[in-house]
Write a protein that holds these residues in place. Structure first.
Motif, PDB file in Angstrom:
ATOM      1  N   GLY A 167      14.027  -5.672  -5.144  1.00  0.00           N
ATOM      2  CA  GLY A 167      15.207  -6.704  -5.187  1.00  0.00           C
ATOM      3  C   GLY A 167      16.664  -6.342  -5.659  1.00  0.00           C
ATOM      4  N   GLY A 214      14.018  -7.163  -9.468  1.00  0.00           N
ATOM      5  CA  GLY A 214      14.014  -8.080  -8.692  1.00  0.00           C
ATOM      6  C   GLY A 214      12.644  -8.530  -8.276  1.00  0.00           C
ATOM      7  N   THR A 215      11.626  -7.623  -7.939  1.00  0.00           N
ATOM      8  CA  THR A 215      10.432  -7.950  -7.522  1.00  0.00           C
ATOM      9  C   THR A 215       9.677  -8.101  -8.649  1.00  0.00           C
TER      10      THR A 215
HETATM   11  O1  PYC Z   1      14.499  -4.587  -8.264  1.00  0.00           O
HETATM   12  O2  PYC Z   1      12.557  -4.850  -7.276  1.00  0.00           O
HETATM   13  C1  PYC Z   1      13.535  -4.242  -7.889  1.00  0.00           C
HETATM   14  C2  PYC Z   1      13.055  -2.780  -8.297  1.00  0.00           C
HETATM   15  C3  PYC Z   1      11.745  -2.425  -8.048  1.00  0.00           C
HETATM   16  C4  PYC Z   1      11.946  -1.030  -8.264  1.00  0.00           C
HETATM   17  C5  PYC Z   1      13.254  -0.943  -9.166  1.00  0.00           C
HETATM   18  N1  PYC Z   1      13.752  -2.004  -8.922  1.00  0.00           N
END
Ligand code: PYC
Length: 307
Positions: A89, A234-235
């Protein structure tokens, strides 16, 4: 001497390094097919881009690839110090901001192909980016795992573009001064979760009370290679939304403000689809560098320092 053009950015504190030129040729398949080629034949390229001495454990790489789906503006493969991510994300927000910086994308809505599906990103005129993620779902609720010397930890297993174990059960201060302890605890929780029948879980998300006015919760996310996410992830926020939806604790379309360990935040919401939800995560990234990485085969660490 091989040259790789990259643009660095950070999203809510978490870095993304986008490879814009000089990556390996990965064929004409989907982003998932191209990831398989990258992993099988060019894994040292991943290490060269994100690992020391050019990068660090925290850097998430994003290689731009030709999308197979012609309705997409770009394809992208995310990777880190130890391997590959399904979606990312903060990274997607970084990619969209980078493409806008390069004037390859204008404000508006764009489809982007990732190895786990097509996501939609809306670049707003103020520079914020809203990512409509892949379908997310809770696989198992109230999972009890026995963590040696810690006891039983209860949490949920959920997919948000990567696999997460989410728990609010550790009663640890979620703050920068406590990062070493949070990292050690989260790593032990991960081992227990993997041993308890969830080998796919490679992100651990710990929750505590929010600090900022208007935020709903604060998190600490331990990534697969033991670096912690500086952003609210984000995820991970998508996985949280899937859990909230499964429990009926957040209504469709209602905002959820997820604060990360630095105090930065992502705003999320979801709409229901089938057994899961389609999350939308909004945040902002800032470009920090435009550089050319030099790969000299005479350099003993040409392909990065790997554990
Ligand atoms: O923002 O999905 C994200 C993410 C996964 C690993 C580091 N950031």
């Amino acid at each position: 001497m091989r040259r790789i053009k990259v643009i660095d950015s950070h999203t809510a504190g978490e870095p993304t390094r986008v490879v814009v030129e000089g990556g390996p040729t990965l064929g004409r398949g989907s982003a998932a097919d191209q990831l398989r080629v990258l992993r099988a034949h060019h894994d040292r390229f991943r290490s060269a881009v994100v690992n020391e001495p050019r990068g660090s454990d925290v850097v998430v790489g994003a290689s731009l690839v030709e999308p197979q789906d012609r309705s997409c503006a770009a394809g992208v493969i995310f990777f880190n110090n130890v391997g590959y991510l399904g979606m990312c994300g903060h990274g997607l927000i970084g990619v969209v901001t980078t493409l806008a910086h390069l004037r390859r994308l204008a404000a508006g809505t764009h489809r982007i192909e990732t190895p786990v599906g097509v996501v939609t990103a809306t670049l707003h005129p103020d520079g914020t980016v809203a990512v409509q993620n892949v379908r997310s779902h809770r696989l198992a609720g109230a999972v009890r795992v026995e963590v040696p010397d810690l006891g039983v930890v209860v949490g949920d297993v959920a997919w948000g573009g990567n696999w997460f174990f989410l728990t609010g059960g550790l009663a640890e201060p979620i703050e920068l001064g406590n990062v070493e302890r949070l990292t050690a605890l989260a790593w032990r929780v991960r081992q227990a979760v993997n041993a308890a029948g969830f080998p796919q879980v490679d992100h651990i998300e710990l929750f505590g009370p929010p600090r900022a006015a208007g935020a709903d919760a604060r998190n600490f996310v331990l990534c697969p290679g033991k670096a912690y996410d500086r952003s609210p992830c984000g995820t991970g926020t998508s996985a949280k939304l899937a859990c909230l939806a499964a429990e009926g604790r957040l209504a469709e379309g209602r905002p959820w403000v997820q604060e990360g360990i630095l105090g930065t935040s992502f705003s999320g919401s979801f709409r229901r689809e089938g057994e899961g939800v389609i999350p939308t995560i909004t945040g902002a990234a800032f470009v920090t560098a435009e550089s050319t990485l030099l790969l000299d085969e005479r350099d003993p660490f040409c392909w990065g320092i790997q554990a």
